[in-house]
Design a protein around this motif. Sequence first.
Motif, mmCIF file in Angstrom:
data_model
loop_
_atom_site.group_PDB
_atom_site.id
_atom_site.type_symbol
_atom_site.label_atom_id
_atom_site.label_comp_id
_atom_site.label_asym_id
_atom_site.label_seq_id
_atom_site.Cartn_x
_atom_site.Cartn_y
_atom_site.Cartn_z
ATOM 1 N N LEU A 34 35.531 35.505 32.857
ATOM 2 C CA LEU A 34 36.150 34.510 33.741
ATOM 3 C C LEU A 34 37.121 35.188 34.710
ATOM 4 N N CYS A 37 35.086 36.789 37.416
ATOM 5 C CA CYS A 37 34.653 35.791 38.410
ATOM 6 C C CYS A 37 35.783 35.493 39.391
ATOM 7 N N SER A 52 39.620 43.427 42.440
ATOM 8 C CA SER A 52 38.301 43.740 41.902
ATOM 9 C C SER A 52 38.177 45.225 41.571
ATOM 10 N N PRO A 94 29.252 33.425 32.226
ATOM 11 C CA PRO A 94 30.524 32.748 31.950
ATOM 12 C C PRO A 94 30.355 31.557 31.005
#
Length: 114
Positions: A34, A37, A52, A94
């Motif tokens: 999660l 994401c 990231s 996810p």
Amino acid sequence: MTTRTDGAAQTAVPLTGPLVRFRTAAYVTGVGLLGLCFVMVLRYGFGNPTPSAVYSPIHGVLYMIYLVLTIDLAIKARWSIKGTVLVLLAGCVPFVSFLVERKVTHKVKAGQKL
């Protein structure tokens, strides 16, 4: 050694340690996915690649730990190859790792194989 209802002896394999490690890894992997994401949204939606770049390798290490602990439990619980692969892949989608963790926990505690 335990006795089944039909009177035959059955050897019980203690799986509490591997199961606790798997459950922890599944939860951490689910939360980590999660988080991945979220940082992907920051990267591609808002043009900010820094979170990231920092978080993606961390998530990769967490997933590798999940793989190792899942295979450890699979070997000790004598899962089928198909069941093992499906549980391994659950860490890639996810929310699925949370669902699979519950299913695996119930099956292992009941002494059933995947």
